[in-house]
Design a protein around this motif. Structure first.
Motif, PDB file in Angstrom:
ATOM      1  N   LEU A 213      11.633  72.733  74.528  1.00 12.45           N
ATOM      2  CA  LEU A 213      11.509  71.873  73.344  1.00 12.45           C
ATOM      3  C   LEU A 213      12.804  71.905  72.555  1.00 12.45           C
ATOM      4  N   SER A 214      13.148  70.761  71.981  1.00 12.53           N
ATOM      5  CA  SER A 214      14.347  70.654  71.160  1.00 12.53           C
ATOM      6  C   SER A 214      13.942  70.487  69.705  1.00 12.53           C
ATOM      7  N   THR A 215      14.827  70.865  68.823  1.00 16.21           N
ATOM      8  CA  THR A 215      14.534  70.786  67.391  1.00 16.21           C
ATOM      9  C   THR A 215      15.595  69.945  66.699  1.00 16.21           C
ATOM     10  N   THR A 280      16.068  74.563  72.006  1.00 15.57           N
ATOM     11  CA  THR A 280      17.477  74.198  71.844  1.00 15.57           C
ATOM     12  C   THR A 280      17.675  73.636  70.451  1.00 15.57           C
ATOM     13  N   GLY A 281      18.662  74.167  69.748  1.00 14.54           N
ATOM     14  CA  GLY A 281      18.950  73.762  68.386  1.00 14.54           C
ATOM     15  C   GLY A 281      18.396  74.735  67.367  1.00 14.54           C
ATOM     16  N   GLY A 282      19.014  74.757  66.205  1.00 15.19           N
ATOM     17  CA  GLY A 282      18.485  75.546  65.092  1.00 15.19           C
ATOM     18  C   GLY A 282      18.674  77.037  65.201  1.00 15.19           C
ATOM     19  N   VAL A 283      19.765  77.502  65.855  1.00 18.63           N
ATOM     20  CA  VAL A 283      19.954  78.951  65.998  1.00 18.63           C
ATOM     21  C   VAL A 283      21.247  79.444  65.354  1.00 18.63           C
ATOM     22  N   SER A 284      21.988  78.536  64.693  1.00 19.68           N
ATOM     23  CA  SER A 284      23.236  78.976  64.067  1.00 19.68           C
ATOM     24  C   SER A 284      22.963  79.375  62.622  1.00 19.68           C
ATOM     25  N   VAL A 285      23.946  79.246  61.775  1.00 16.64           N
ATOM     26  CA  VAL A 285      23.792  79.729  60.404  1.00 16.64           C
ATOM     27  C   VAL A 285      23.636  78.593  59.409  1.00 16.64           C
ATOM     28  N   GLY A 286      23.314  77.403  59.879  1.00 15.92           N
ATOM     29  CA  GLY A 286      23.169  76.256  59.002  1.00 15.92           C
ATOM     30  C   GLY A 286      21.936  76.362  58.125  1.00 15.92           C
ATOM     31  N   ALA A 287      21.939  75.557  57.060  1.00 14.71           N
ATOM     32  CA  ALA A 287      20.845  75.606  56.094  1.00 14.71           C
ATOM     33  C   ALA A 287      19.539  75.100  56.682  1.00 14.71           C
ATOM     34  N   TYR A 288      19.617  74.262  57.738  1.00 18.15           N
ATOM     35  CA  TYR A 288      18.396  73.676  58.300  1.00 18.15           C
ATOM     36  C   TYR A 288      18.037  74.269  59.664  1.00 18.15           C
ATOM     37  N   ASP A 289      18.589  75.428  59.952  1.00 17.66           N
ATOM     38  CA  ASP A 289      18.274  76.070  61.223  1.00 17.66           C
ATOM     39  C   ASP A 289      16.943  76.784  61.090  1.00 17.66           C
ATOM     40  N   VAL A 290      15.890  76.042  61.421  1.00 20.84           N
ATOM     41  CA  VAL A 290      14.540  76.515  61.133  1.00 20.84           C
ATOM     42  C   VAL A 290      13.940  77.333  62.266  1.00 20.84           C
ATOM     43  N   VAL A 291      14.611  77.419  63.422  1.00 17.24           N
ATOM     44  CA  VAL A 291      14.042  78.156  64.547  1.00 17.24           C
ATOM     45  C   VAL A 291      13.835  79.619  64.175  1.00 17.24           C
ATOM     46  N   LYS A 292      14.808  80.193  63.519  1.00 20.14           N
ATOM     47  CA  LYS A 292      14.676  81.596  63.116  1.00 20.14           C
ATOM     48  C   LYS A 292      13.477  81.788  62.181  1.00 20.14           C
ATOM     49  N   GLU A 293      13.354  80.894  61.214  1.00 23.19           N
ATOM     50  CA  GLU A 293      12.249  80.999  60.270  1.00 23.19           C
ATOM     51  C   GLU A 293      10.905  80.842  60.971  1.00 23.19           C
ATOM     52  N   ALA A 294      10.824  79.885  61.897  1.00 25.46           N
ATOM     53  CA  ALA A 294       9.559  79.646  62.592  1.00 25.46           C
ATOM     54  C   ALA A 294       9.193  80.805  63.508  1.00 25.46           C
TER      55      ALA A 294
END
Length: 440
Positions: A213-215, A280-294
Motif C-alpha cells: 500500500l502507498s500513502t 511506501t511513503g511517509g517514513v521521512s521527517v516531514g510534517a505529514y509523514d503519518v506512517v510512523k504515527e499510524a
C-alpha cells in the motif's frame, strides 16, 4: 528484533545497508510447510527430497512410428533388396496386449508404445514402404493385433542395430533415484516431472502473501483525472509487480490519504491476508509523514518484539527506512520511502530477500557481477553513503541510465542493473571496475 522500548532509537543511529538487511533476514522466518496439489504448488519451494517410485520410462518403448523387428531379419536390407517381413499386428501406446515378434515377422508400432516381446529394434516407417506392398492395411493406422497371425507384409529398406529407436526403461530416471531436492523452486518442468512419477500432491512452503500500500493525499489512481498538485500512484503498482516477480502472491491496496487513523485501520484490515506488509511513503521527517504515527498504534504492540523501527540508512537513494512486526501474529512490515526510485531500489535490496526468505529459498539475493563502467564522465557519490545508480549491463560493461535523482521513473524503466558505489568512494572514473546488481 529490538524490544518496543528501543524502537525509537533507530534514527539515532546511522544504519549501514548490510546491518539493516541482516536485521531483516535474521527476523523473517520461512513459512510453515503445507501439502498442495501440483498446480497449486507452482512457484513454491519443496521442503523434502522427492524419490522416484517408478522408473521413467517404466518400460522399453518406441521413439518412432515404425515397425518393431528382430535385428537379424533386417540385416543387409537395402532399397534394391529389402527385407520382406510379415506384419503380425499393431502395438499402440497404452496397449496392454502385444503380439510376439518371431523370425521373419514385424509389429507395426506407434511412438511411446511398449516394445513387444521378441523385438530388438524399431525401424522408422520412413525406412519402409509403410506396409503398402501387400495386405489389407496401409500406412500407420492402428488396429488390434490379429490372433490369427499375419495382417500383411512390410518391406524394410535399411538395417537396424540392436535397440535402435528404443527408449530404454529407466533411461530418464530409475526407481529409487532422487527426482528433486528439498529447496527446489517448482516451475513447469518440475511440476511435469512430479506428475510423470505419479505425485499428485507435494509438501512445500507456500508462496508468501504480500500486501502493498502507498500513502499520500496527492496520489491519484491511473485513468483518473489529475488536479493541481496531484500525481499518479505508480509505487504500489511497481512494488506489487516486483513482489509477484519475486515469487509472492501480491495484493495492491489503493493509495491511503495522509490520515493516521485511516492508515492504521487500513493496515489492521489487511493483516488477515498478509505474510508481509510493504508500505511506501511517509517514513521521512516531514510534517505529514503519518506512517510512523499510524504504526505506533497498530495491533498488539505491547508484546515483546512488536513495533516498527524507523531508521536512517547510509545509502542513496533510500535513506529513510522502517522495519518491524505488527499485529498479534507479529507480521513483518517494511516501510519504504515514497520517491519511486527510492522505493524500488529499497524493494530490491530489502523486500525481495525477505520474500525469498519466507519462501524458504536457499539463495535470496540478486546475482552480482563486476563490470567495466562505460560513461562520458566520472560518477560522483556522497561520502559515507552507498549509492545505487541505475544502469544497463551487457557483455561485461555497464552504462549509467539517467541521473541520480530518486524521481526518475523513466530512467528506471530502461535499467536492468544497479551500479554500486561503495561508501568510501566519492567518484568513479570511466573504465573503472564496479560492482553491479543484476535485475532479472
Amino acid at each position: 528484533m529490538n524490544s518496543p522500548a528501543t524502537r525509537t532509537t533507530g534514527q539515532e543511529r546511522l544504519w549501514s545497508v548490510d546491518d539493516h538487511l541482516e536485521d531483516i533476514l535474521t527476523t523473517v522466518r520461512p513459512l510453515e510447510p503445507i501439502e498442495l496439489q501440483l498446480l497449486d504448488a507452482q512457484g513454491c519451494v519443496l521442503v523434502e527430497d522427492v524419490t522416484v517410485p517408478v522408473s521413467l520410462p517404466p518400460f522399453d518403448n518406441s521413439s518412432m512410428d515404425g515397425y518393431a523387428v528382430r535385428v537379424a531379419d533386417v540385416a543387409g536390407a537395402s532399397e534394391e533388396f529389402p527385407a520382406v517381413l510379415t506384419v503380425v499386428g499393431d502395438v499402440a501406446a497404452g496397449q496392454a496386449d502385444q503380439p510376439h515378434v518371431g523370425p521373419g515377422q514385424a509389429a507395426r508400432i506407434m511412438t511411446g508404445a511398449p516394445l513387444p516381446p521378441g523385438a530388438e529394434a524399431v525401424v522408422p516407417v520412413e525406412w519402409t514402404d509403410g506396409g503398402l506392398g501387400e495386405g489389407p492395411v496401409s500406412g500407420m493406422r492402428a488396429h488390434s493385433a490379429s490372433p490369427e497371425g499375419s495382417s500383411g507384409q512390410v518391406h524394410v529398406h535399411r538395417p537396424a542395430e540392436a535397440r535402435a529407436h528404443v527408449r530404454a526403461k529407466g533411461s530418464d530416471v530409475k526407481a529409487g533415484d532422487r527426482a528433486l531436492e528439498a529447496g527446489t523452486l517448482l516451475g513447469p518442468p518440475q511440476i511435469g516431472l512430479l506428475a510423470a512419477i505419479g505425485r499428485g500432491t507435494v509438501r512445500v512452503r507456500p508462496r508468501p502473501r504480500v500486501v502493498v500500500l502507498s500513502t499520500g493525499s496527492e496520489l491519484v489512481q491511473p485513468d483518473e483525472e489529475l488536479s493541481t498538485g496531484q500525481i499518479y500512484d505508480s509505487n504500489s503498482f511497481a512494488l506489487c509487480a516486483a513482489a509477484r516477480d519475486a515469487g509472492a502472491i501480491a495484493y495492491r491496496v489503493g493509495a491511503v490519504a495522509d490520515d493516521a487513523e485511516t492508515l492504521r485501520q487500513t493496515i489492521e484490515d489487511q493483516l488477515v491476508r498478509a505474510d508481509l506488509l510493504v508500505t511506501t511513503g511517509g517514513v521521512s521527517v516531514g510534517a505529514y509523514d503519518v506512517v510512523k504515527e499510524a504504526l505506533s498504534s497498530v495491533g498488539d504492540e505491547d508484546e515483546a518484539g512488536g513495533g516498527v523501527d524507523f531508521r536512517t540508512l547510509a545509502m542513496q537513494p533510500g535513506k529513510p527506512q522502517g522495519f518491524g512486526s505488527i499485529g498479534p501474529d507479529h507480521t513483518p512490515l517494511l516501510a519504504l520511502p515514497g520517491n519511486p526510485v527510492s522505493s524500488y531500489v529499497s524493494f530490491e535490496l530489502f523486500v525481495r530477500p525477505a520474500i525469498r526468505t519466507l519462501m524458504g529459498l536457499p539463495d535470496v539475493h540478486r546475482s552480482t557481477t563486476r563490470a567495466k563502467l562505460s560513461a562520458d564522465k566520472a560518477l560522483t557519490s556522497p561520502k559515507g553513503r552507498r549509492q545505487f545508480l541505475r544502469g544497463t549491463y551487457a557483455d561485461g560493461t555497464v552504462t549509467p541510465v539517467g541521473g541520480a535523482g530518486s524521481h526518475l521513473v523513466a530512467a528506471l524503466a530502461h535499467a536492468d542493473a544497479l551500479i554500486v558505489v561503495p561508501e568510501h568512494d566519492t567518484s568513479v572514473e570511466p573504465g573503472a571496475e564496479v560492482e553491479v546488481v543484476l535485475l532479472g
